[in-house]
Write a protein that holds these residues in place. Structure first.
Motif, PDB file in Angstrom:
ATOM      1  N   GLU A 195      23.330 -13.328 -18.587  1.00  0.00           N
ATOM      2  CA  GLU A 195      23.891 -12.034 -18.973  1.00  0.00           C
ATOM      3  C   GLU A 195      23.173 -11.619 -20.250  1.00  0.00           C
ATOM      4  OE1 GLU A 195      28.377 -11.273 -17.980  1.00  0.00           O
ATOM      5  OE2 GLU A 195      28.216 -13.318 -18.791  1.00  0.00           O
ATOM      6  N   ASP A 196      22.772 -10.377 -20.320  1.00  0.00           N
ATOM      7  CA  ASP A 196      22.020  -9.850 -21.457  1.00  0.00           C
ATOM      8  C   ASP A 196      22.985  -9.575 -22.609  1.00  0.00           C
ATOM      9  OD1 ASP A 196      20.702  -8.032 -23.277  1.00  0.00           O
ATOM     10  OD2 ASP A 196      19.236  -7.600 -21.708  1.00  0.00           O
ATOM     11  N   ALA A 197      22.822 -10.313 -23.709  1.00  0.00           N
ATOM     12  CA  ALA A 197      23.749 -10.202 -24.835  1.00  0.00           C
ATOM     13  C   ALA A 197      23.776  -8.793 -25.421  1.00  0.00           C
ATOM     14  CB  ALA A 197      23.371 -11.205 -25.919  1.00  0.00           C
ATOM     15  N   ARG A 198      22.622  -8.133 -25.473  1.00  0.00           N
ATOM     16  CA  ARG A 198      22.583  -6.794 -26.074  1.00  0.00           C
ATOM     17  C   ARG A 198      23.394  -5.797 -25.241  1.00  0.00           C
ATOM     18  NH1 ARG A 198      16.242  -6.203 -26.208  1.00  0.00           N
ATOM     19  NH2 ARG A 198      16.685  -7.114 -24.156  1.00  0.00           N
ATOM     20  N   LEU A 199      23.288  -5.869 -23.925  1.00  0.00           N
ATOM     21  CA  LEU A 199      24.032  -4.942 -23.076  1.00  0.00           C
ATOM     22  C   LEU A 199      25.531  -5.245 -23.105  1.00  0.00           C
ATOM     23  CD1 LEU A 199      21.606  -4.631 -20.036  1.00  0.00           C
ATOM     24  CD2 LEU A 199      22.006  -2.978 -21.870  1.00  0.00           C
ATOM     25  N   ILE A 200      25.881  -6.507 -23.234  1.00  0.00           N
ATOM     26  CA  ILE A 200      27.304  -6.840 -23.352  1.00  0.00           C
ATOM     27  C   ILE A 200      27.853  -6.328 -24.686  1.00  0.00           C
ATOM     28  CG2 ILE A 200      28.926  -8.763 -23.640  1.00  0.00           C
ATOM     29  CD1 ILE A 200      27.325 -10.233 -21.496  1.00  0.00           C
ATOM     30  N   GLU A 201      27.100  -6.531 -25.745  1.00  0.00           N
ATOM     31  CA  GLU A 201      27.560  -6.061 -27.054  1.00  0.00           C
ATOM     32  C   GLU A 201      27.709  -4.543 -27.091  1.00  0.00           C
ATOM     33  OE1 GLU A 201      24.630  -7.672 -29.623  1.00  0.00           O
ATOM     34  OE2 GLU A 201      25.324  -9.752 -29.368  1.00  0.00           O
ATOM     35  N   ALA A 202      26.876  -3.848 -26.316  1.00  0.00           N
ATOM     36  CA  ALA A 202      26.935  -2.381 -26.305  1.00  0.00           C
ATOM     37  C   ALA A 202      28.070  -1.846 -25.438  1.00  0.00           C
ATOM     38  CB  ALA A 202      25.607  -1.816 -25.804  1.00  0.00           C
ATOM     39  N   ALA A 203      28.653  -2.687 -24.597  1.00  0.00           N
ATOM     40  CA  ALA A 203      29.731  -2.254 -23.708  1.00  0.00           C
ATOM     41  C   ALA A 203      31.047  -2.170 -24.477  1.00  0.00           C
ATOM     42  CB  ALA A 203      29.862  -3.239 -22.549  1.00  0.00           C
ATOM     43  N   PRO A 204      32.018  -1.413 -23.981  1.00  0.00           N
ATOM     44  CA  PRO A 204      33.332  -1.342 -24.644  1.00  0.00           C
ATOM     45  C   PRO A 204      34.091  -2.654 -24.480  1.00  0.00           C
ATOM     46  CG  PRO A 204      33.384  -0.162 -22.552  1.00  0.00           C
ATOM     47  CD  PRO A 204      31.949  -0.554 -22.780  1.00  0.00           C
ATOM     48  N   HIS A 207      41.087  -4.171 -26.395  1.00  0.00           N
ATOM     49  CA  HIS A 207      42.194  -5.080 -26.106  1.00  0.00           C
ATOM     50  C   HIS A 207      43.046  -4.409 -25.041  1.00  0.00           C
ATOM     51  CE1 HIS A 207      41.525  -8.097 -29.218  1.00  0.00           C
ATOM     52  NE2 HIS A 207      41.013  -7.089 -29.927  1.00  0.00           N
ATOM     53  N   SER A 208      43.127  -5.052 -23.877  1.00  0.00           N
ATOM     54  CA  SER A 208      43.749  -4.379 -22.742  1.00  0.00           C
ATOM     55  C   SER A 208      44.246  -5.410 -21.738  1.00  0.00           C
ATOM     56  CB  SER A 208      42.725  -3.464 -22.062  1.00  0.00           C
ATOM     57  OG  SER A 208      43.226  -2.936 -20.844  1.00  0.00           O
ATOM     58  N   THR A 209      45.311  -5.052 -21.041  1.00  0.00           N
ATOM     59  CA  THR A 209      45.792  -5.862 -19.921  1.00  0.00           C
ATOM     60  C   THR A 209      45.222  -5.374 -18.600  1.00  0.00           C
ATOM     61  OG1 THR A 209      47.754  -4.473 -19.661  1.00  0.00           O
ATOM     62  CG2 THR A 209      47.956  -6.403 -21.117  1.00  0.00           C
ATOM     63  N   GLY A 210      44.405  -4.338 -18.635  1.00  0.00           N
ATOM     64  CA  GLY A 210      43.824  -3.794 -17.409  1.00  0.00           C
ATOM     65  C   GLY A 210      42.540  -4.517 -17.033  1.00  0.00           C
ATOM     66  N   TYR A 211      42.470  -5.003 -15.792  1.00  0.00           N
ATOM     67  CA  TYR A 211      41.270  -5.721 -15.389  1.00  0.00           C
ATOM     68  C   TYR A 211      40.049  -4.813 -15.370  1.00  0.00           C
ATOM     69  CZ  TYR A 211      38.081  -8.892 -13.136  1.00  0.00           C
ATOM     70  OH  TYR A 211      36.990  -9.695 -12.891  1.00  0.00           O
ATOM     71  N   ALA A 212      40.226  -3.546 -15.049  1.00  0.00           N
ATOM     72  CA  ALA A 212      39.085  -2.624 -15.020  1.00  0.00           C
ATOM     73  C   ALA A 212      38.427  -2.527 -16.397  1.00  0.00           C
ATOM     74  CB  ALA A 212      39.537  -1.240 -14.553  1.00  0.00           C
ATOM     75  N   ASP A 213      39.216  -2.617 -17.456  1.00  0.00           N
ATOM     76  CA  ASP A 213      38.639  -2.577 -18.806  1.00  0.00           C
ATOM     77  C   ASP A 213      37.808  -3.828 -19.075  1.00  0.00           C
ATOM     78  OD1 ASP A 213      39.737  -0.101 -19.517  1.00  0.00           O
ATOM     79  OD2 ASP A 213      41.635  -1.034 -20.112  1.00  0.00           O
ATOM     80  N   PHE A 214      38.313  -4.992 -18.642  1.00  0.00           N
ATOM     81  CA  PHE A 214      37.527  -6.213 -18.819  1.00  0.00           C
ATOM     82  C   PHE A 214      36.244  -6.150 -17.990  1.00  0.00           C
ATOM     83  CE2 PHE A 214      36.530 -10.451 -17.029  1.00  0.00           C
ATOM     84  CZ  PHE A 214      35.925 -10.975 -18.161  1.00  0.00           C
ATOM     85  N   LEU A 215      36.340  -5.687 -16.761  1.00  0.00           N
ATOM     86  CA  LEU A 215      35.154  -5.601 -15.902  1.00  0.00           C
ATOM     87  C   LEU A 215      34.090  -4.720 -16.551  1.00  0.00           C
ATOM     88  CD1 LEU A 215      33.995  -6.468 -13.163  1.00  0.00           C
ATOM     89  CD2 LEU A 215      35.061  -4.438 -12.163  1.00  0.00           C
ATOM     90  N   ALA A 216      34.498  -3.618 -17.166  1.00  0.00           N
ATOM     91  CA  ALA A 216      33.537  -2.730 -17.831  1.00  0.00           C
ATOM     92  C   ALA A 216      32.881  -3.394 -19.035  1.00  0.00           C
ATOM     93  CB  ALA A 216      34.245  -1.443 -18.263  1.00  0.00           C
ATOM     94  N   SER A 217      33.532  -4.415 -19.597  1.00  0.00           N
ATOM     95  CA  SER A 217      32.963  -5.098 -20.763  1.00  0.00           C
ATOM     96  C   SER A 217      31.866  -6.089 -20.384  1.00  0.00           C
ATOM     97  CB  SER A 217      34.073  -5.821 -21.545  1.00  0.00           C
ATOM     98  OG  SER A 217      34.482  -7.001 -20.877  1.00  0.00           O
ATOM     99  N   ARG A 218      31.737  -6.411 -19.099  1.00  0.00           N
ATOM    100  CA  ARG A 218      30.689  -7.315 -18.612  1.00  0.00           C
ATOM    101  C   ARG A 218      29.955  -6.601 -17.474  1.00  0.00           C
ATOM    102  NH1 ARG A 218      31.555 -11.978 -22.105  1.00  0.00           N
ATOM    103  NH2 ARG A 218      29.832 -12.878 -20.912  1.00  0.00           N
ATOM    104  N   PRO A 219      29.212  -5.543 -17.786  1.00  0.00           N
ATOM    105  CA  PRO A 219      28.600  -4.724 -16.734  1.00  0.00           C
ATOM    106  C   PRO A 219      27.574  -5.506 -15.928  1.00  0.00           C
ATOM    107  CG  PRO A 219      27.698  -4.147 -18.877  1.00  0.00           C
ATOM    108  CD  PRO A 219      28.850  -5.077 -19.130  1.00  0.00           C
ATOM    109  N   ARG A 220      27.447  -5.143 -14.668  1.00  0.00           N
ATOM    110  CA  ARG A 220      26.482  -5.843 -13.819  1.00  0.00           C
ATOM    111  C   ARG A 220      25.058  -5.619 -14.301  1.00  0.00           C
ATOM    112  NH1 ARG A 220      27.559  -4.248  -7.961  1.00  0.00           N
ATOM    113  NH2 ARG A 220      29.707  -4.192  -8.662  1.00  0.00           N
ATOM    114  N   GLU A 221      24.825  -4.523 -15.030  1.00  0.00           N
ATOM    115  CA  GLU A 221      23.488  -4.294 -15.584  1.00  0.00           C
ATOM    116  C   GLU A 221      23.081  -5.420 -16.539  1.00  0.00           C
ATOM    117  OE1 GLU A 221      25.233  -0.510 -14.213  1.00  0.00           O
ATOM    118  OE2 GLU A 221      25.939  -2.077 -15.602  1.00  0.00           O
ATOM    119  N   ALA A 222      24.052  -5.991 -17.253  1.00  0.00           N
ATOM    120  CA  ALA A 222      23.749  -7.094 -18.165  1.00  0.00           C
ATOM    121  C   ALA A 222      23.278  -8.320 -17.390  1.00  0.00           C
ATOM    122  CB  ALA A 222      24.979  -7.429 -19.002  1.00  0.00           C
ATOM    123  N   GLU A 223      23.922  -8.571 -16.274  1.00  0.00           N
ATOM    124  CA  GLU A 223      23.518  -9.697 -15.436  1.00  0.00           C
ATOM    125  C   GLU A 223      22.136  -9.444 -14.831  1.00  0.00           C
ATOM    126  OE1 GLU A 223      25.676 -12.561 -12.080  1.00  0.00           O
ATOM    127  OE2 GLU A 223      26.649 -10.707 -12.734  1.00  0.00           O
TER     128      GLU A 223
END
Length: 453
Positions: A195-204, A207-223
């Motif tokens: 996973e690309d650290a720079r793209l992960i750091e740039a993602a939102p 603090h959330s209980t919503g899984y969609a928010d967590f998924l957006a924090s680890r975008p597939r583009e980083a992988e």
């Protein structure tokens, strides 16, 4: 599997059954074991003699013991999370006869020869299956790689993004390539958490209980970006490289193209990416958190196609357990919880349930979970029922159903995203080096990699 004792004959053990996995097909056979090794395979009815005879039931099949090359045992240092005894009992209960332990999350991590010896001392006499060890690549430890290779680690793991534990720092792409150059000369294997650290750091990262928010924090583009970096560095150095826990199907085309170009690349995925879907993760259900994340159902289906076409080489657990207090840190806040799925005991029924529903035969599942990972790790006597190979076997009832009870699993903490779901396929017994595994008698061995000569 029933057993009847007979007077000692030519072999220590003979297993007879109508469905024994020989090569890529099931056939009636008798499998004879001597000295922990498969000594003879004969047609059913040959009546080979042995000190112990085992007859498969009508609903059972005999398969090679599974090989799980991605397990976080966590001992020493975080033994309260898991440990060699509990992890290897879970492996045995799931038909796994060999694991290779990741260099983290133990303290110390396996990044030096001294740390490897510390880990071996912690494991000695406490393992119920055979155990090998990966080394680790972290900033500044290039001089340790050669001694670790010579000491028998099966390869090395590095992270291109934060590992989640401070004692195992991520490397840059340049540091990864420098390690690849060192390892290429030894024919060792470099495993990469891509996973690309720079793209992960740039993602939102709310603090959330919503899984969609967590998924957006680890975008597939980083992988996808990190996998491209692995491919480029492996092409330049000629190293044997391996991408762990692939979750983004977007990278399948790039991986296939790299292989056609001669890059020595292999790829694994995990039961959770093949079973679960982002759309079905409840709010606050941090038991589902892992990195890279469980993605959408359509992506899951594409990963299955990647397996069927051979772009993905095999399936391993990435067993990454933690106590409930750590998995639920933040009380449902995905940003706070530990990311890891505990599933070592359930890998075979999870993958078989999904494969069966897609019309994929059990023979292919066993190859993905036994033969292929054994070959890539250099476990040359594991993963097949063949004369001369280790007598590591599992008796499996592929049509029996059950409901997962997390509290009844052998790993240390009853924390599992599969609690309460129905699966198909039950491991009835597991044999290590010709001996049925007894959960009270640790017969496992500590393994060392040797370079092919």
């Amino acid at each position: 599997m029933s057993r009847a004792s007979e007077s000692p004959e030519a072999f220590d053990l003979v297993i007879r059954g109508e469905r024994v996995l020989l090569g890529d097909a099931f056939a009636p056979a008798e499998v004879a074991v001597r000295g922990g090794v498969i000594a003879r395979i004969a047609p059913l009815g040959s009546m080979l003699g042995a000190a112990h005879i085992a007859q498969l039931a009508a609903d059972e099949v005999l398969i090679p013991g599974l090989v799980d090359t991605h397990v976080h045992v966590d001992e020493p240092g975080r033994t309260e999370w898991e440990g060699f005894a509990s992890a290897t009992r879970a492996a045995a209960a799931g038909g796994v006869t060999t694991i290779v332990d990741m260099p983290l999350n133990s303290i110390p991590p396996t990044t030096s020869l001294a740390a490897l010896e510390t880990k071996r001392r912690a494991a000695e006499g406490r393992v119920f299956v055979d155990v090998g060890f990966w080394g680790g690549v972290v900033p500044g430890n290039l001089a340790e790689l050669g001694p670790l290779v010579n000491a028998g680690v099966f390869g090395f793991k590095c992270f291109l993004a934060d590992s989640g534990v401070e004692e195992f720092a991520a490397v840059t792409a340049d540091e990864m390539q420098a390690a690849m150059a060192v390892l290429a000369a030894t024919d060792s294997l470099l495993l990469v958490h891509a996973e690309d650290a720079r793209l992960i750091e740039a993602a939102p990262h709310p603090h959330s209980t919503g899984y969609a928010d967590f998924l957006a924090s680890r975008p597939r583009e980083a992988e996808d970006s990190a996998i491209a970096a692995v491919i480029g560095a492996a092409a330049r150095t000629g190293v044997r490289a391996h991408v762990v826990h692939l979750s983004s199907a977007d990278s399948l085309g790039r991986i296939a193209e790299a292989r056609r170009a001669g890059v020595r690349l292999s790829v694994e995925t995990c039961p959770h990416y093949l079973t679960l879907a982002a759309e079905a993760v409840p709010a606050g259900a941090t038991v589902f958190k892992c990195c890279p994340p469980i993605r959408e159902g359509a992506n899951r289906d594409a990963l299955w196609r990647g397996l069927e076409t051979g772009v993905i080489d095999f399936v391993v657990s990435d067993h990454s357990p933690a106590p409930a207090t750590v998995k639920d840190a933040g009380h449902g806040d995905f940003a706070e919880a530990w990311g890891g799925i505990a599933s070592l005991q359930l890998g075979l029924p999870l993958v078989w349930t999904g494969a069966r529903g897609r019309g994929i035969p059990l023979e292919r599942v066993v190859e993905w979970m036994s033969g292929a990972p054994a070959r890539r790790a250099g476990l040359t006597d594991k993963g097949r029922i063949v004369e001369g190979m280790a007598a590591d076997l599992a008796v499996f009832a592929p049509d029996e159903t059950f409901t997962v009870d997390a509290a009844a699993l052998e790993h240390r903490h009853p924390v599992c995203p599969y609690d309460g779901i129905g699966l198909v396929g039950v491991v009835r017994s597991t044999v290590l080096a010709g001996h049925p595994i007894d959960r009270d008698v640790p017969r496992g061995r500590l393994l060392r990699w040797e370079r092919a000569r």
